[in-house]
Motif scaffolding. Structure first.
Motif, PDB file in Angstrom:
ATOM      1  N   PHE A   1       0.657  -5.650   9.114  1.00 36.06           N
ATOM      2  CA  PHE A   1       1.288  -4.361   8.326  1.00 36.06           C
ATOM      3  C   PHE A   1       2.867  -4.328   9.032  1.00 36.06           C
ATOM      4  O   PHE A   1       2.914  -4.468  10.096  1.00 36.06           O
ATOM      5  N   GLY A   2       3.705  -4.070   7.973  1.00 41.41           N
ATOM      6  CA  GLY A   2       4.981  -3.462   8.348  1.00 41.41           C
ATOM      7  C   GLY A   2       4.818  -2.170   8.901  1.00 41.41           C
ATOM      8  O   GLY A   2       3.747  -1.467   8.940  1.00 41.41           O
ATOM      9  N   THR A   3       6.046  -1.661   9.379  1.00 45.23           N
ATOM     10  CA  THR A   3       5.941  -0.306  10.138  1.00 45.23           C
ATOM     11  C   THR A   3       6.172   1.133   9.154  1.00 45.23           C
ATOM     12  O   THR A   3       6.168   2.108   9.536  1.00 45.23           O
TER      13      THR A   3
ATOM     14  N   LEU B   1      -8.923   3.798  10.519  1.00 42.81           N
ATOM     15  CA  LEU B   1      -9.239   3.559   8.943  1.00 42.81           C
ATOM     16  C   LEU B   1     -10.167   2.495   8.785  1.00 42.81           C
ATOM     17  O   LEU B   1     -10.252   1.366   9.534  1.00 42.81           O
TER      18      LEU B   1
ATOM     19  N   PHE C   1      -4.648  -4.034  13.182  1.00 43.27           N
ATOM     20  CA  PHE C   1      -6.224  -4.509  12.903  1.00 43.27           C
ATOM     21  C   PHE C   1      -7.131  -4.403  14.210  1.00 43.27           C
ATOM     22  O   PHE C   1      -6.582  -4.929  15.216  1.00 43.27           O
TER      23      PHE C   1
ATOM     24  N   PRO D   1      -4.400   4.111   2.998  1.00 42.88           N
ATOM     25  CA  PRO D   1      -3.593   3.516   2.186  1.00 42.88           C
ATOM     26  C   PRO D   1      -4.304   3.057   0.852  1.00 42.88           C
ATOM     27  O   PRO D   1      -5.350   2.916   0.998  1.00 42.88           O
TER      28      PRO D   1
ATOM     29  N   PHE E   1      -9.196   0.771   1.404  1.00 37.91           N
ATOM     30  CA  PHE E   1      -9.263   1.632   2.612  1.00 37.91           C
ATOM     31  C   PHE E   1      -9.815   2.907   2.117  1.00 37.91           C
ATOM     32  O   PHE E   1      -9.594   3.645   1.095  1.00 37.91           O
TER      33      PHE E   1
ATOM     34  N   TYR F   1      -9.206  -0.526  11.501  1.00 37.43           N
ATOM     35  CA  TYR F   1      -7.598  -0.533  11.896  1.00 37.43           C
ATOM     36  C   TYR F   1      -7.511   0.715  12.452  1.00 37.43           C
ATOM     37  O   TYR F   1      -8.079   1.960  12.328  1.00 37.43           O
TER      38      TYR F   1
ATOM     39  N   GLN G   1     -13.002  -7.244  12.372  1.00 36.72           N
ATOM     40  CA  GLN G   1     -13.742  -7.234  10.982  1.00 36.72           C
ATOM     41  C   GLN G   1     -15.208  -7.774  11.134  1.00 36.72           C
ATOM     42  O   GLN G   1     -15.486  -8.634  12.061  1.00 36.72           O
TER      43      GLN G   1
ATOM     44  N   PHE H   1       3.748   0.692   2.742  1.00 36.43           N
ATOM     45  CA  PHE H   1       3.539  -0.341   3.644  1.00 36.43           C
ATOM     46  C   PHE H   1       3.515  -1.880   3.220  1.00 36.43           C
ATOM     47  O   PHE H   1       2.841  -1.882   1.897  1.00 36.43           O
TER      48      PHE H   1
ATOM     49  N   GLN I   1       3.310   4.867  12.584  1.00 36.25           N
ATOM     50  CA  GLN I   1       3.174   3.439  12.505  1.00 36.25           C
ATOM     51  C   GLN I   1       2.299   2.745  11.437  1.00 36.25           C
ATOM     52  O   GLN I   1       1.630   3.449  10.827  1.00 36.25           O
ATOM     53  N   GLY I   2       2.302   1.477  11.191  1.00 37.21           N
ATOM     54  CA  GLY I   2       1.523   1.101  10.273  1.00 37.21           C
ATOM     55  C   GLY I   2       0.280   0.657  10.938  1.00 37.21           C
ATOM     56  O   GLY I   2      -0.045   0.622  12.066  1.00 37.21           O
ATOM     57  N   PRO I   3      -0.896   0.486  10.189  1.00 40.19           N
ATOM     58  CA  PRO I   3      -2.269   0.132  10.835  1.00 40.19           C
ATOM     59  C   PRO I   3      -2.199  -1.162  11.617  1.00 40.19           C
ATOM     60  O   PRO I   3      -1.545  -2.031  11.396  1.00 40.19           O
TER      61      PRO I   3
ATOM     62  N   ASN J   1     -16.337 -11.040  12.496  1.00 40.83           N
ATOM     63  CA  ASN J   1     -15.422 -12.125  11.873  1.00 40.83           C
ATOM     64  C   ASN J   1     -13.959 -11.938  12.123  1.00 40.83           C
ATOM     65  O   ASN J   1     -13.071 -11.740  11.285  1.00 40.83           O
TER      66      ASN J   1
ATOM     67  N   GLN K   1      -8.435  -5.714   0.359  1.00 46.34           N
ATOM     68  CA  GLN K   1      -9.225  -4.778   1.168  1.00 46.34           C
ATOM     69  C   GLN K   1      -9.020  -3.369   0.495  1.00 46.34           C
ATOM     70  O   GLN K   1      -7.723  -3.089   0.183  1.00 46.34           O
TER      71      GLN K   1
ATOM     72  N   GLN L   1      -4.199   3.327  13.257  1.00 47.26           N
ATOM     73  CA  GLN L   1      -2.952   3.854  12.897  1.00 47.26           C
ATOM     74  C   GLN L   1      -2.518   4.943  13.686  1.00 47.26           C
ATOM     75  O   GLN L   1      -2.834   6.286  13.518  1.00 47.26           O
TER      76      GLN L   1
ATOM     77  N   LEU M   1      -5.382   7.799  13.884  1.00 51.76           N
ATOM     78  CA  LEU M   1      -6.035   7.610  12.615  1.00 51.76           C
ATOM     79  C   LEU M   1      -6.867   6.488  12.611  1.00 51.76           C
ATOM     80  O   LEU M   1      -6.031   5.444  12.703  1.00 51.76           O
TER      81      LEU M   1
ATOM     82  N   TYR N   1       0.864  -1.115   0.181  1.00 53.87           N
ATOM     83  CA  TYR N   1      -0.178   0.149  -0.102  1.00 53.87           C
ATOM     84  C   TYR N   1       0.786   1.299  -0.016  1.00 53.87           C
ATOM     85  O   TYR N   1       1.992   1.408   0.562  1.00 53.87           O
TER      86      TYR N   1
END
Lengths: 113, 114
Positions: A103-105, B90, B45, A44, B105, B35, B48, A89, B41-43, B55, B103, B37, B88, A36
């Motif tokens: 996800f990675g960082t 998402l 989870f 993303p 976003f 998600y 769902q 990402f 950083q990355g999102p 789920n 997916q 964020q 944030l 992404y």
């Protein structure tokens, strides 16, 4: 659970050169690997993805490679342009039906004009 | 084709308050994932929803809860807000999980806790 590591955290590349971002994952059951691109103030955006039964995939200037044995995958951007500047990402899913993305960082890519 | 839309875009709350964030899934998508964020950083989870049922859930406390409606839109509710909830949020939608499609976003809701 799955753990995804991403390197480098920042990358500066001269316009026109190539950029490579690398990720490793821990769960050998992971079978889907999307990349992404996230621009400032945006969510993303999916740019390319690869499934575990494929070793390489290309879409114009973007390519992704997957090495299942080593559990790593990489994003390659050729002929970089200023609009490629963003945070990238990598992510992995260990069970597509569950669809929990890990996800990675992130890598902040800066294209130098 | 309408993409994933989230509202509001920005929100400021104080500690202890409750918040509801909303998401409209992309046309034809019946699965919604949320998600968190944090800055830089990355999102991560949260959970769902598929056809109005949870789920899968990530490592978030019960004060994070959600709903999915018959039109597949979704809400994320957070009670007893803490400073660390500033992030944030998402929303991502996808077609039926059996179709193995990615997916997509929305642009997120920026939540700030004072």
């Amino acid at each position: 659970g799955e753990n995804v590591e991403q390197h480098p955290s920042t990358l500066s590349v001269q316009e026109g050169d190539s950029a490579v971002i690398k990720c490793t994952y821990s769960d050998s059951a992971s079978n889907y690997f999307p990349w992404y691109k996230q621009e400032l103030g945006k969510g993303p955006q999916l740019i390319i993805d690869i499934r575990s039964n494929v070793g390489e995939k290309k879409d114009q200037r973007i390519a992704v490679t997957l090495n299942k044995t080593a559990k790593h995958f990489s994003l390659h951007i050729t002929e970089t342009q200023p609009e490629d500047s963003a945070v990238y990402f990598c992510a992995a899913i260990s069970n597509f039906g569950n669809e929990k993305l890990t996800f990675g960082t992130g890598t902040r890519l800066t294209i130098i004009p | 084709e309408t993409g994933v839309t989230q509202s509001p875009t920005h929100l400021i709350k104080t500690r202890g308050q409750q918040v509801t964030l909303r998401c409209s899934s992309q046309s034809g998508h019946n699965t919604v994932s949320w998600y968190q964020q944090a800055l830089g950083q990355g999102p991560q989870f949260i959970f769902q929803y598929y056809r109005e049922e949870e789920n899968g859930r990530g490592n978030f406390p019960p004060r994070f809860s959600g709903l999915q409606f018959p039109n597949y839109s979704s809400e994320l509710n957070v009670n007893a807000l803490e400073l660390d909830d500033s992030a944030l949020y998402l929303c991502a939608s996808s077609p039926d999980p059996a179709l193995d499609q990615p997916q997509h976003f929305g642009d997120g809701t920026r939540l700030s806790i004072l």
